[in-house]
Scaffold this motif. Structure first.
Motif, PDB file in Angstrom:
ATOM      1  N   UNK A  90       0.778  -1.225   0.000  1.00 33.20           N
ATOM      2  CA  UNK A  90       0.000   0.000   0.000  1.00 33.20           C
ATOM      3  C   UNK A  90       0.811   1.278   0.000  1.00 33.20           C
ATOM      4  N   UNK A  91       2.038   1.231   0.530  1.00 32.86           N
ATOM      5  CA  UNK A  91       2.870   2.430   0.545  1.00 32.86           C
ATOM      6  C   UNK A  91       3.169   2.926  -0.867  1.00 32.86           C
ATOM      7  N   UNK A  92       3.031   2.067  -1.877  1.00 32.69           N
ATOM      8  CA  UNK A  92       3.278   2.465  -3.269  1.00 32.69           C
ATOM      9  C   UNK A  92       2.020   3.000  -3.953  1.00 32.69           C
ATOM     10  N   UNK A  93       0.889   2.982  -3.260  1.00 28.71           N
ATOM     11  CA  UNK A  93      -0.383   3.433  -3.850  1.00 28.71           C
ATOM     12  C   UNK A  93      -0.315   4.933  -4.095  1.00 28.71           C
ATOM     13  N   UNK A  94      -0.773   5.382  -5.269  1.00 29.85           N
ATOM     14  CA  UNK A  94      -0.564   6.775  -5.658  1.00 29.85           C
ATOM     15  C   UNK A  94      -1.754   7.701  -5.406  1.00 29.85           C
ATOM     16  N   UNK A  95      -2.772   7.247  -4.714  1.00 33.95           N
ATOM     17  CA  UNK A  95      -3.903   8.101  -4.355  1.00 33.95           C
ATOM     18  C   UNK A  95      -4.063   8.120  -2.843  1.00 33.95           C
ATOM     19  N   UNK A  96      -4.643   9.174  -2.295  1.00 31.50           N
ATOM     20  CA  UNK A  96      -4.992   9.125  -0.878  1.00 31.50           C
ATOM     21  C   UNK A  96      -5.941   7.943  -0.634  1.00 31.50           C
TER      22      UNK A  96
END
Length: 166
Positions: free
Chosen positions: A133-139
């Motif tokens: 999840x740390x790589x997810x690009x949206x809030x």
């Protein structure tokens, strides 16, 4: 016969059995390419304390608190909602203990509800991290249907829902 600690342990044990499934589902969501209209994702948890069931939905949202739907949902353009986990049993009470457990729960309902929410939140955060999840690009936020605050998965903090929509 019943204790808060044993109830918590039961929930944690049942959630742990579903960790692999949740991590796999979160990895799918993390890999989506979201439609440009999607400005954040909101994971909302629905619980049924009478049946001890948990469902987690992911909603594609804009910053006006509106759900974003896509007409042409493709791997290159996702918008909409997804059921992440459905009707998962998080606690089991045998029929012959149902009345006694119900009385125990009613006597401790505020404390138990608070502990349940903390356990579910901690578990989801762990699964989110395992899924990358740390790589997810949206809030991205995790919370409970009709309950505030929500947990901001990118900034590791709780916030009131109004803060998500600014």
């Amino acid at each position: 016969m019943f204790s808060i600690d044993s109830y918590k342990a039961s929930i944690q044990s049942n959630l742990e059995k579903q960790t692999g499934i949740l991590v796999q589902e979160l990895q799918k969501i993390i890999s989506y390419t979201f439609d440009p209209a999607v400005e954040l994702v909101d994971f909302s948890t629905f619980t049924d304390p009478t049946r001890f069931e948990l469902t987690i939905m992911m909603f594609s949202m804009d910053t006006n608190a509106g759900e974003v739907f896509g007409e042409a949902i493709t791997p290159q353009n996702f918008a909409g909602s997804v059921e992440v986990l459905s009707d998962m049993i998080y606690h089991y009470v045998p029929d012959h203990e149902a009345q006694a457990f119900s009385e125990f729960y009613l006597q401790n309902d505020e404390e138990l509800e608070m502990k349940e929410q903390q356990i579910f939140t901690d578990w989801f955060i762990t699964c989110w991290e395992k899924a990358g999840g740390q790589a997810f690009n949206l809030p991205a936020y995790f919370g409970f249907h009709d309950v505030t605050p929500s947990y901001d998965l990118q900034n590791a903090r709780f916030l009131e829902d109004e803060e998500k929509w600014v």
